[in-house]
Design a protein around this motif. Structure first.
Motif, PDB file in Angstrom:
ATOM      1  N   ALA A  52       0.847  -1.199   0.000  1.00 57.45           N
ATOM      2  CA  ALA A  52       0.000   0.000   0.000  1.00 57.45           C
ATOM      3  C   ALA A  52       0.877   1.242   0.000  1.00 57.45           C
ATOM      4  O   ALA A  52       2.082   1.170   0.268  1.00 57.45           O
ATOM      5  CB  ALA A  52      -0.874   0.000   1.241  1.00 57.45           C
ATOM      6  N   THR A  53       0.266   2.365  -0.275  1.00 58.56           N
ATOM      7  CA  THR A  53       0.977   3.647  -0.194  1.00 58.56           C
ATOM      8  C   THR A  53       0.226   4.557   0.780  1.00 58.56           C
ATOM      9  O   THR A  53      -0.564   4.076   1.564  1.00 58.56           O
ATOM     10  CB  THR A  53       1.072   4.304  -1.585  1.00 58.56           C
ATOM     11  N   GLY A  54       0.466   5.859   0.704  1.00 62.59           N
ATOM     12  CA  GLY A  54      -0.187   6.771   1.651  1.00 62.59           C
ATOM     13  C   GLY A  54       0.721   6.994   2.849  1.00 62.59           C
ATOM     14  O   GLY A  54       1.864   6.523   2.879  1.00 62.59           O
TER      15      GLY A  54
ATOM     16  N   SER B 197       0.279   5.954   6.002  1.00 62.04           N
ATOM     17  CA  SER B 197       0.360   4.872   7.010  1.00 62.04           C
ATOM     18  C   SER B 197       1.561   3.944   6.859  1.00 62.04           C
ATOM     19  O   SER B 197       2.191   3.612   7.857  1.00 62.04           O
ATOM     20  CB  SER B 197      -0.920   4.054   7.016  1.00 62.04           C
TER      21      SER B 197
ATOM     22  N   LEU C  45      -1.322  -1.815  -4.532  1.00 65.77           N
ATOM     23  CA  LEU C  45      -2.778  -1.728  -4.593  1.00 65.77           C
ATOM     24  C   LEU C  45      -3.284  -0.800  -5.685  1.00 65.77           C
ATOM     25  O   LEU C  45      -4.252  -1.093  -6.362  1.00 65.77           O
ATOM     26  CB  LEU C  45      -3.297  -1.156  -3.277  1.00 65.77           C
ATOM     27  N   ASP C  46      -2.615   0.345  -5.827  1.00 68.27           N
ATOM     28  CA  ASP C  46      -3.283   1.370  -6.629  1.00 68.27           C
ATOM     29  C   ASP C  46      -2.333   2.472  -7.107  1.00 68.27           C
ATOM     30  O   ASP C  46      -1.182   2.562  -6.674  1.00 68.27           O
ATOM     31  CB  ASP C  46      -4.436   2.003  -5.832  1.00 68.27           C
TER      32      ASP C  46
ATOM     33  N   TYR D 190       2.317   7.164  -7.004  1.00 72.06           N
ATOM     34  CA  TYR D 190       2.638   6.063  -6.096  1.00 72.06           C
ATOM     35  C   TYR D 190       3.813   5.241  -6.628  1.00 72.06           C
ATOM     36  O   TYR D 190       4.496   4.558  -5.863  1.00 72.06           O
ATOM     37  CB  TYR D 190       1.402   5.190  -5.864  1.00 72.06           C
TER      38      TYR D 190
ATOM     39  N   ILE E  17      -6.193   2.343   5.554  1.00 70.00           N
ATOM     40  CA  ILE E  17      -7.656   2.505   5.487  1.00 70.00           C
ATOM     41  C   ILE E  17      -7.968   3.991   5.320  1.00 70.00           C
ATOM     42  O   ILE E  17      -7.343   4.837   5.970  1.00 70.00           O
ATOM     43  CB  ILE E  17      -8.338   1.922   6.756  1.00 70.00           C
ATOM     44  N   GLY E  18      -8.896   4.295   4.427  1.00 67.03           N
ATOM     45  CA  GLY E  18      -9.295   5.697   4.252  1.00 67.03           C
ATOM     46  C   GLY E  18     -10.249   6.102   5.371  1.00 67.03           C
ATOM     47  O   GLY E  18     -10.867   5.245   6.015  1.00 67.03           O
TER      48      GLY E  18
ATOM     49  N   HIS F 229     -12.344   3.192   2.905  1.00 62.47           N
ATOM     50  CA  HIS F 229     -11.859   2.536   1.694  1.00 62.47           C
ATOM     51  C   HIS F 229     -10.597   1.723   1.961  1.00 62.47           C
ATOM     52  O   HIS F 229      -9.808   2.037   2.843  1.00 62.47           O
ATOM     53  CB  HIS F 229     -11.686   3.530   0.533  1.00 62.47           C
ATOM     54  N   ILE F 230     -10.457   0.645   1.176  1.00 64.53           N
ATOM     55  CA  ILE F 230      -9.199  -0.119   1.179  1.00 64.53           C
ATOM     56  C   ILE F 230      -8.747  -0.147  -0.271  1.00 64.53           C
ATOM     57  O   ILE F 230      -9.570  -0.327  -1.172  1.00 64.53           O
ATOM     58  CB  ILE F 230      -9.360  -1.542   1.777  1.00 64.53           C
ATOM     59  N   GLY F 231      -7.438   0.002  -0.517  1.00 65.79           N
ATOM     60  CA  GLY F 231      -7.027   0.343  -1.875  1.00 65.79           C
ATOM     61  C   GLY F 231      -7.790   1.614  -2.180  1.00 65.79           C
ATOM     62  O   GLY F 231      -8.039   2.428  -1.286  1.00 65.79           O
ATOM     63  N   PHE F 232      -8.187   1.789  -3.437  1.00 63.41           N
ATOM     64  CA  PHE F 232      -9.088   2.913  -3.694  1.00 63.41           C
ATOM     65  C   PHE F 232     -10.492   2.386  -3.960  1.00 63.41           C
ATOM     66  O   PHE F 232     -11.212   2.880  -4.809  1.00 63.41           O
ATOM     67  CB  PHE F 232      -8.566   3.779  -4.848  1.00 63.41           C
TER      68      PHE F 232
ATOM     69  N   LYS G 219      -8.325   8.102  12.317  1.00 61.90           N
ATOM     70  CA  LYS G 219      -8.809   6.802  11.844  1.00 61.90           C
ATOM     71  C   LYS G 219      -9.713   6.108  12.870  1.00 61.90           C
ATOM     72  O   LYS G 219     -10.318   5.081  12.578  1.00 61.90           O
ATOM     73  CB  LYS G 219      -7.616   5.887  11.521  1.00 61.90           C
TER      74      LYS G 219
HETATM   75  C1  F6R Z   1      -2.983   3.610  -0.761  1.00 61.00           C
HETATM   76  C2  F6R Z   1      -4.327   3.129  -0.525  1.00 61.00           C
HETATM   77  C3  F6R Z   1      -5.292   3.821   0.372  1.00 61.00           C
HETATM   78  C4  F6R Z   1      -4.666   4.308   1.667  1.00 61.00           C
HETATM   79  C5  F6R Z   1      -5.709   5.082   2.476  1.00 61.00           C
HETATM   80  C6  F6R Z   1      -5.118   5.650   3.736  1.00 61.00           C
HETATM   81  O1  F6R Z   1      -2.265   2.688  -1.530  1.00 61.00           O
HETATM   82  O2  F6R Z   1      -4.658   2.172  -1.092  1.00 61.00           O
HETATM   83  O3  F6R Z   1      -6.335   2.930   0.672  1.00 61.00           O
HETATM   84  O4  F6R Z   1      -4.195   3.212   2.390  1.00 61.00           O
HETATM   85  O5  F6R Z   1      -6.216   6.122   1.704  1.00 61.00           O
HETATM   86  O6  F6R Z   1      -4.192   6.614   3.429  1.00 61.00           O
HETATM   87  P1  F6R Z   1      -3.197   7.210   4.558  1.00 61.00           P
HETATM   88  O7  F6R Z   1      -2.345   6.051   4.963  1.00 61.00           O
HETATM   89  O8  F6R Z   1      -2.441   8.268   3.849  1.00 61.00           O
HETATM   90  O9  F6R Z   1      -4.058   7.690   5.666  1.00 61.00           O
END
Ligand code: F6R
Length: 635
Positions: free
Chosen positions: A48-50, A52, A79-80, A93, A148-149, A153-156, A217
């Motif tokens: 994953a990215t973001g 976290s 993931l995305d 990403y 997790i968004g 959301h997981i991934g997008f 979160k």
């Molecule tokens: C990123 C992804 C998203 C992030 C989510 C949380 O590859 O798939 O689901 O994991 O948006 O983002 P952060 O970690 O920046 O709070």
């Protein structure tokens, strides 16, 4: 089945910090790779990215460098990716993965797969099918890492995504675009689409680890872990996977029933703080003032234990009511010449030397403007330390306006200063030609910092603070020119220790955003904590008389049951604070890194201060127009 299991439908592991949580996941990944290596098999990781996973990736890099963990036999699938986006754009990403992980370990680049934001639109479907086939061909994902968004959301895979979904082009939810806008210069630059693995792709992984850090979160974690399985909260679909763990820090876990209402999930110790939390929560839920709660209310709210242990509702109500009442004071620096043992602050010494640490140049007025003014008006010697320059939050348009003024001023005054004209010309040309992925030059950053410094100075003047009581610290960890800051460094601590030793304050105020895992506020707080630790170790005697109060930054407020000092504000004081915030003109209207809340800072501050006052009133205490809130930190 324990009481906790009856609420939590996904196994969770909770750690004191994101660092510890990341090390835990790092260890699992390392064992998996080593186990598979020993069997001569490849390990397939879903990544994953973001924000976290950043600390996880630095842990993996550490494991590679210090513990010889090899990634030679690892295959990864991300993931995305945003769509469309250039692979080397700052926000892509693809670039993120290279910078955070791939370039720092011994993985074969041919084994790293990430959806490509440069695919032609008409070819995307075909590429997505191929992506799924590549995962299958690699033997499927052994371990999928997820963030997790805020919307679950997981991934997008945004709310509403089907459990049967595969890798595909998806529209980004508006809330996701807002949440991620901090990565871009402004909202309009955030892509509207992304390519994402589907929920079914994720569910096929043999094991899944989802990580979440920080207060932001906490609500969605509670829904995903304790709520119903629903496509409206995509992460709740993970309840149907047979090998998933959520790894959380304690703040991300804080909305789970075992913390929010621990009396519902098992035996607990009834400390005064726990009693206050239980009773305040009950009163707010039942919409009753504290003193109107009955034995029946306690029984119906799962608090019969408390009655058994502590006696009658009447007694407990009074105990909690007094705690709340005693937290309210109009004297944040203590009331001089009085002996009030239950007052939140000491009356002596008077006046006090107070030091307000403000992470950005406007946190002092936004988060504790009323208290700031009271401290000054009540005769204390108030100092403000602006910890960072705040330069990245000034838009290019705003700087251009100042540059136009400076150029005009030179012309007007007939100044023929070659040098300064040169700087002005360069700055103007740079901004005209700046691309979204460009990082500001040191000159532009200095100009932006200067603008914010001027605003902070004007606010201090407005409050009545003398120039010599203003300290611009410009902590070096902040000065990267990007959202990504450096971690706390030695120089940050040295500068802070120096200032503290020089001032020897009796009272310190700090932004206590304990739950802000990646942001500037948390580093600023860590720097103060570390400085105080060193001073204590060195035996600095003055510390014994120095109390530390934490206020929350612009984004949140303390939970009403935690507040230890609440400073009321009259309607006039609310207005005075508003005008103080207005002085920060560069932060008005659309600022670049606003986060997911579109209200301006003064609106957030007013809503939050009015909300605290309303909650006190709902609990049966005096109704004020607004209140600022603090928690004392014992260091
Ligand atoms: C990123 C992804 C998203 C992030 C989510 C949380 O590859 O798939 O689901 O994991 O948006 O983002 P952060 O970690 O920046 O709070």
């Amino acid at each position: 089945m324990s009481m906790v299991d009856s609420f939590e439908k996904i196994p969770v592991k909770i750690f004191g910090s994101l660092g510890e949580g990341s090390r835990f996941i790092g260890k699992e990944i390392a064992s998996l790779i080593r186990e598979k290596d020993a069997k001569g098999e490849k390990t397939v990781l879903g990544l994953a990215t973001g924000s976290s996973p950043k600390s996880l990736y630095s842990e993996l890099v550490r494991l590679h460098r210090e513990e010889k963990l090899s990634f030679k036999n690892v295959i990864t699938f991300n993931l995305d990716e945003y769509y469309p986006i250039e692979n080397d754009a700052l926000q892509s990403y693809n670039r993120f993965m290279k910078e955070q992980l791939f370039s720092k370990i011994d993985i074969d680049p041919a084994n790293c797969h990430i959806p490509n934001g440069q695919w032609k639109k008409e070819d995307i479907k075909k590429h997505c099918v191929e992506y799924e086939e590549m995962i299958d061909k690699a033997g499927g994902i052994d371990l999928q890492i997820l963030g997790i968004g805020n919307n679950g959301h997981i991934g997008f895979n945004e709310p509403g995504s089907s459990i049967y979904s595969h890798t595909r082009l998806v529209p980004l939810d508006n809330s996701t675009r807002i949440a991620n806008s901090h990565e871009f210069q402004n909202m309009s630059q955030v892509p509207r689409l992304a390519i994402s693995m589907g929920i079914s792709t994720i569910m096929k992984a043999r094991r899944i680890v989802l990580m979440a850090w920080g207060q932001i979160k906490a609500p969605v974690i509670q829904k995903a872990v304790e709520g119903n399985v629903t496509e409206q909260i995509p992460a709740s679909l993970l309840q149907q996977h047979n090998d998933v763990t959520f790894v959380l820090d304690d703040v991300a876990a804080s909305e789970l029933t075992r913390f929010k209402s621990p009396w519902l999930s098992g035996e607990i110790e009834w400390t005064p703080a726990m009693i206050r939390k239980a009773v305040v929560n009950m009163a707010l839920r039942l919409q009753k003032p504290i003193l109107s709660l009955t034995n029946g209310d306690y029984n119906d709210s799962g608090l019969s234990d408390l009655l058994v242990e502590k006696g009658d509702a009447y007694e407990i109500n009074l105990q909690v009511f007094y705690m709340l009442r005693d937290s309210i004071t109009g004297w944040p620096g203590g009331k001089p010449g009085s002996n009030l043992p239950t007052h939140p602050e000491r009356s002596e010494p008077f006046p006090k030397r107070c030091l307000i640490f403000s992470p950005h140049p406007d946190d002092d007025i936004i988060s504790m403007g009323g208290t700031f003014m009271r401290l000054h008006d009540q005769g204390h010697d108030v100092h403000v330390a602006y910890q960072t320059s705040g330069n990245i939050a000034v838009t290019d348009e705003f700087v251009t306006r100042y540059l136009d003024f400076a150029v005009g001023f030179e012309v007007l005054s007939g100044i023929d200063s070659q040098k300064s004209s040169q700087i002005l010309k360069q700055a103007t040309t740079y901004l005209k030609n700046k691309k979204p992925s460009d990082i500001d030059t040191p000159e532009i950053r200095s100009i932006k910092g200067l603008i914010r410094r001027g605003e902070a100075k004007a606010t201090c003047r407005y409050v009545g603070i003398r120039d010599e009581n203003i300290h611009y610290m410009n902590l070096p960890f902040y000065e990267t020119g990007t959202i990504e800051k450096k971690p706390m460094g030695e120089e940050d601590v040295v500068l802070t220790v120096e200032l503290l030793r020089k001032l020897k304050p009796q009272q310190i105020f700090c932004a206590g955003d304990l739950a802000d895992p990646h942001g500037t506020h948390k580093v600023c707080l860590d720097v103060v904590f570390e400085s105080l630790r060193r001073l204590k170790e060195a035996g600095d005697d003055w510390l014994k008389n120095c109390w530390l109060w934490l206020y929350k930054g612009a984004w949140q407020e303390w939970d009403i049951s935690e507040i230890e000092m609440a400073i009321p504000m009259s309607p006039d004081q609310v207005l005075k604070k508003r005008f103080g915030i207005f002085i920060h003109q560069s932060q008005k209207d659309m600022v670049p890194f606003q986060g997911s809340d579109s209200r301006e800072f003064w609106q957030r501050a007013e809503d939050r201060n009015a909300n605290t006052a309303n909650l006190y009133a709902q609990l049966g205490l005096t109704k004020y127009a607004a209140m600022e809130a603090f928690v004392r930190w014992h260091y």
